[in-house]
Design an enzyme around this catalytic site. Structure first.
Site, PDB file in Angstrom:
ATOM      1  N   GLU A 154       0.838  -1.210   0.000  1.00  0.00           N
ATOM      2  CA  GLU A 154       0.000   0.000   0.000  1.00  0.00           C
ATOM      3  C   GLU A 154       0.870   1.257   0.000  1.00  0.00           C
ATOM      4  OE1 GLU A 154      -2.871  -0.466  -0.834  1.00  0.00           O
ATOM      5  OE2 GLU A 154      -3.247  -2.533  -0.211  1.00  0.00           O
ATOM      6  N   HIS A 214     -12.344  -7.658  -5.473  1.00  0.00           N
ATOM      7  CA  HIS A 214     -12.192  -6.901  -6.713  1.00  0.00           C
ATOM      8  C   HIS A 214     -13.322  -7.152  -7.707  1.00  0.00           C
ATOM      9  CE1 HIS A 214      -8.348  -7.186  -4.691  1.00  0.00           C
ATOM     10  NE2 HIS A 214      -7.942  -6.116  -5.328  1.00  0.00           N
TER      11      HIS A 214
HETATM   12  N1  ASP Z   1      -4.727  -4.496  -1.219  1.00  0.00           N
HETATM   13  C1  ASP Z   1      -3.759  -5.211  -1.965  1.00  0.00           C
HETATM   14  C2  ASP Z   1      -4.321  -5.561  -3.299  1.00  0.00           C
HETATM   15  O1  ASP Z   1      -5.538  -5.708  -3.488  1.00  0.00           O
HETATM   16  C3  ASP Z   1      -3.048  -6.264  -1.264  1.00  0.00           C
HETATM   17  C4  ASP Z   1      -3.929  -7.320  -0.713  1.00  0.00           C
HETATM   18  O2  ASP Z   1      -4.992  -6.987  -0.190  1.00  0.00           O
HETATM   19  O3  ASP Z   1      -3.528  -8.464  -0.760  1.00  0.00           O
HETATM   20  O4  ASP Z   1      -3.579  -5.222  -4.179  1.00  0.00           O
HETATM   21  N1  SER Z   2      -3.908  -7.545  -3.360  1.00  0.00           N
HETATM   22  C1  SER Z   2      -4.607  -8.148  -4.417  1.00  0.00           C
HETATM   23  C2  SER Z   2      -5.659  -9.079  -3.889  1.00  0.00           C
HETATM   24  O1  SER Z   2      -5.869  -9.118  -2.697  1.00  0.00           O
HETATM   25  C3  SER Z   2      -3.664  -8.874  -5.330  1.00  0.00           C
HETATM   26  O2  SER Z   2      -2.868  -9.767  -4.679  1.00  0.00           O
HETATM   27  O3  SER Z   2      -6.311  -9.751  -4.614  1.00  0.00           O
HETATM   28 ZN    ZN Z   3      -2.615  -2.347  -4.630  1.00  0.00          ZN
END
Ligand code: ASP
Ligand code: SER
Ligand code: ZN
Length: 614
Positions: free
Chosen positions: A382, A511
Site C-alpha cells: 500500500e 475486486h
Molecule cells: N490491497 C492489496 C491488493 O488488493 C493487497 C492485498 O490486499 O492483498 O492489491
Molecule cells: N492484493 C490483491 C488481492 O488481494 C492482489 O494480490 O487480490
Molecule cells: Zn494495490
C-alpha cells in the site's frame, strides 16, 4: 490495491493512449462539421482538468467516509457522487473524441485526450437515470462485501478475520466451513452484477468499444488483442514453475491429510491452501516445507509479535524502508487520517487500499491490520502506491497515475522483496545468530514461491473470467461454472463442496464485488521481479538474487523516483526502460529468482504424476 476514487480523478489519468478501435458513434463530428482546432483542444484539457479536480476533491472524501463507515446514508452519498463522476467522465470522453481528427495537436494534448477516452472503469450510457442505477448497484455490491460475514465454528465472523483464520486453521472440516460460509456472500450480488454488466457494456459501446473488457484491455499503450497475447505469453513462461510447485504442495497435503481429504492426483482442494481464494499459499508454509532443507528457522509474523510490534509500528517500519531509499517521510496527516486498524464500532471495508485524497499529498492507507507477515507485506504494498502518488504530483492532473496500472501495483511488492533475513537483522527484528545460512536457500525460496507463484495463474483467471462475462461468451447462466472451470484449468484447484448457479463465487472476491480490474495484479507479479532484478544490478549485487536487499541504497532510490515521477506522461515501455533498461515485460526475472527452487522441486516431484487434467 490503490483505491478507485483516489484515482477517479484519475481513473482518468490512468487511461493511456491507445486509439485502437475507437470510433465513438454518438460523439464523432459529422462529416460536415468543422474539425475543432488545436487551441480548442488545449482549452478543453485545461477546463477538464479544473472540473475533474473540483469533482475529485468532494468525491474522494465521500468515498473515504463511505469505505470507513458503511451506513445507508454513506452508501447513498457515495452512489450519488459516483453517478455524477460517471456522467462527467462519459461526457469528457465523448468530447475528447471530437478532437480525433484535429491536426497539429501537441504530444501532451494528444496523450491526455486519449487518456480521457479511457478514463472510466464502468461507463454508462447517456439515458437519464442509468448512471444513477449503475452507481447504486456498484455501491451496494461493494458494501455488501464489506459487511459480509461467514462463520467459524458456527460463530458469525467478518471476512477479514476469516482470511486470517484461513492461514492458520489446519482442520479440513473447519477450513471447509470458512470457505463455504464466506462464499455465500456472493450469491445475493448476482442480480446486481448481471444488470451492472448490461449497463456498463452499453456505456462501453456508446464510447466505441465492443464491451467493457475490450475497454479495459485498451488501457496499455498497445492494441487490446496484443495485450491479451502478451499476457498469454507471460503466463506460459510461468506455468512450468507453477506446475512443479502445485505438484509438490499436493504431495505434502496428501501426506498430511490422507487420500480422503486430498488425493495424490488431480486438482487441490481450494480450502487447504491457507487462503480464501488460493491466491497466496504462504500460510501453509509449515505444511509444505519438508524438515531440513525446507525450513528457515523464523517467521516474520512471529518476530513482529515477539518484539511487541503493533500495527502502527509495522507501518512506521514500512515507511522506514522508503525513507532509507531517500523518499521524504509520510506527511503528518497520513498518521492522523489513515485507518490502520479496524474500528470496533462500525462496518468498514477491510480490504487494504491506498488513497491520495487531494491528488497532492493527503496520502492515506485503509487497512484492518493484523500483526502477521501477510499484513507486513501488504503495508509495503500500500505504501508503494502512496509514494508513487506523491512522486508524480507535479505532473498535469491527467498524468497522475501509474505508467500503467500494473506498475502501480508492483512498486510496493518490489520493495517488499527486500525483506530478507539480512534486512530483518538491520532493523533489529532478527537475531544475527538466527540468519539462515546458504543451506536454507531452498526454504527461503519455497516460502517466497508459496506467497508469489500461485497468484500468477490466479491473477490471470480473474479477468479472463470477467472478459468472458463482458463479451457475452459467458452468459449469466454459466457465471459460476465458468469461474470454477477456469480456476480448475489454470490453478488446478477445486471447491471443497459442490457448486451450482445458485452460487456466485466471484462475488466473494473483493475486486469482483467492487469492480476493480485485475489484470494489473498479473502484470505486477511479473514487473516486481523485473524491478527487483534491475535494482539489485544497479546496487552491484552478485549473490543469489533472493538474498539481495536494497535497503538504504539512495542511488537505487533516486533511479526509482525518476521512473515514478513520470506518472503516466509517457507510454509504459519508456518508464520501464528508464528503470530497468528494457522495454518489454518479461517473466525471465521471476524464473531467475526461483531457478534453484525449480530445479529442487523437479527433483522432489520425480515419480509423481504432476499436472491435474483428467
Ligand atoms: N490491497 C492489496 C491488493 O488488493 C493487497 C492485498 O490486499 O492483498 O492489491
Ligand atoms: N492484493 C490483491 C488481492 O488481494 C492482489 O494480490 O487480490
Ligand atoms: Zn494495490
Amino acid at each position: 490495491m490503490k483505491t478507485i476514487v483516489s484515482t477517479l480523478a484519475l481513473g482518468i489519468a490512468l487511461g493511456l493512449a491507445s486509439t485502437a478501435g475507437l470510433a465513438p458513434a454518438g460523439a464523432a463530428p459529422t462529416a460536415k462539421a468543422a474539425v475543432p482546432t488545436a487551441a480548442e483542444a488545449d482549452k478543453f484539457i485545461a477546463d477538464a482538468t479544473a472540473e475533474v479536480q473540483r469533482y475529485s476533491d468532494t468525491a474522494a472524501r465521500i468515498a473515504w467516509v463511505n469505505a470507513t463507515y458503511i451506513t445507508d446514508d454513506t452508501d447513498w452519498l457515495a452512489s450519488k457522487v459516483d453517478a455524477q463522476g460517471t456522467e462527467m467522465a462519459v461526457r469528457l470522453a465523448k468530447k475528447a473524441a471530437t478532437f480525433n481528427n484535429t491536426p497539429g495537436l501537441s504530444y501532451d494534448t494528444r496523450r491526455q485526450l486519449d487518456g480521457l477516452k479511457l478514463g472510466l472503469t464502468l461507463p454508462a450510457p447517456d439515458t437519464p437515470g442509468v448512471a444513477d442505477e449503475l452507481s447504486t448497484l456498484s455501491t451496494r455490491m461493494k458494501s455488501t462485501y464489506g459487511k459480509g460475514k461467514g462463520t467459524f465454528q458456527g460463530k458469525a465472523t467478518g471476512g477479514n478475520d476469516l482470511e486470517a483464520l484461513m492461514e492458520t486453521t489446519r482442520d479440513p472440516a473447519l477450513t471447509q466451513e470458512i470457505w463455504t460460509s464466506w462464499h455465500k456472500v456472493g450469491a445475493p450480488m448476482r442480480p446486481d452484477f448481471v444488470r451492472m454488466v448490461e449497463i456498463a457494456n452499453q456505456g462501453a459501446r456508446d464510447l466505441g468499444y465492443k464491451d467493457v473488457g475490450a475497454m479495459w484491455r485498451a488501457g496499455y499503450d498497445m492494441d487490446p488483442d496484443a495485450f491479451a497475447a502478451m499476457q498469454n505469453k507471460l503466463l506460459n513462461q510461468l506455468m512450468p514453475l507453477y506446475t512443479e510447485l502445485h505438484c509438490f504442495t499436493r504431495t505434502q497435503l496428501n501426506k498430511k491429510y490422507g487420500d480422503a481429504v486430498q488425493k495424490k492426483t488431480g486438482p487441490i482442494r481450494a480450502d487447504l491452501l491457507g487462503n480464501m481464494w488460493a491466491q497466496d499459499w504462504s500460510g501453509i508454509y509449515d505444511v509444505v516445507a519438508p524438515p531440513g532443507a525446507g525450513t528457515i528457522g523464523y517467521d516474520t509474523g512471529e518476530l513482529l509479535k515477539a518484539k511487541g510490534y503493533d500495527p502502527v509500528k509495522m507501518v512506521k517500519t514500512g515507511e522506514g524502508f522508503y525513507s532509507s531509499l531517500g523518499f521524504a517521510p509520510l506527511p503528518a496527516t497520513f498518521w492522523e487520517r489513515s485507518q490502520i486498524t479496524k474500528p470496533a464500532d462500525r462496518e468498514v471495508i477491510c480490504h487494504a487500499s491506498a488513497w491520495d485524497v487531494d491528488n497532492v499529498d493527503d496520502l492515506r492507507i485503509k487497512m484492518c491490520t493484523k500483526v502477521n507477515s501477510t499484513d507486513f507485506v501488504t503495508i509495503h504494498h500500500e505504501l508503494g502506491h502512496n509514494y508513487y502518488q506523491r512522486a508524480y504530483n507535479k505532473q498535469p492532473l491527467f498524468y497522475r497515475g501509474g505508467a500503467n496500472d500494473g506498475f502501480h501495483e508492483a512498486i510496493g511488492d518490489f520493495v517488499a522483496l527486500s525483506v530478507t533475513p539480512d534486512y530483518l537483522v538491520k532493523i533489529g527484528l532478527l537475531d544475527p545468530a538466527k540468519v539462515p545460512d546458504a543451506s536454507k536457500d531452498i526454504g527461503l525460496l519455497l516460502r517466497q514461491a508459496l506467497e508469489k507463484v500461485p497468484g500468477m495463474p490466479w491473477t490471470y483467471v480473474v479477468d479472463k473470467w470477467r472478459w468472458g462475462v463482458f463479451s457475452g461468451a459467458t452468459p449469466p447462466t454459466a457465471y459460476n461454472a465458468s469461474w470454477n472451470d477456469l480456476r480448475e484449468q489454470y490453478q488446478g484447484i477445486m471447491p471443497p463442496v459442490a457448486r451450482s448457479e445458485a452460487d456466485f463465487d466471484p462475488g466473494a472476491k473483493y475486486h469482483v464485488a467492487a469492480s476493480v480490474p485485475y489484470a494489473r495484479y498479473f502484470l505486477a507479479r511479473v514487473l516486481q521481479f523485473q524491478f527487483y532484478q534491475a535494482a539489485c544490478k544497479q546496487a552491484g549485487w552478485t549473490g543469489p538474487l533472493h538474498r539481495c536487499n536494497i535497503y538504504g541504497n539512495k542511488e537505487v532510490g533516486a533511479k526509482l523516483n525518476a521512473m515514478l515521477e513520470m506518472g503516466s506522461s509517457k507510454p509504459w515501455p519508456d518508464a520501464l526502460e528508464k528503470f530497468t533498461g528494457s522495454r518489454e515485460m518479461d517473466a525471465g526475472a521471476v524464473l531467475a529468482y526461483f531457478a534453484p527452487l525449480q530445479v529442487w522441486l523437479k527433483e522432489q516431484n520425480k515419480g509423481q504424476q504432476c499436472g491435474w487434467s483428467s
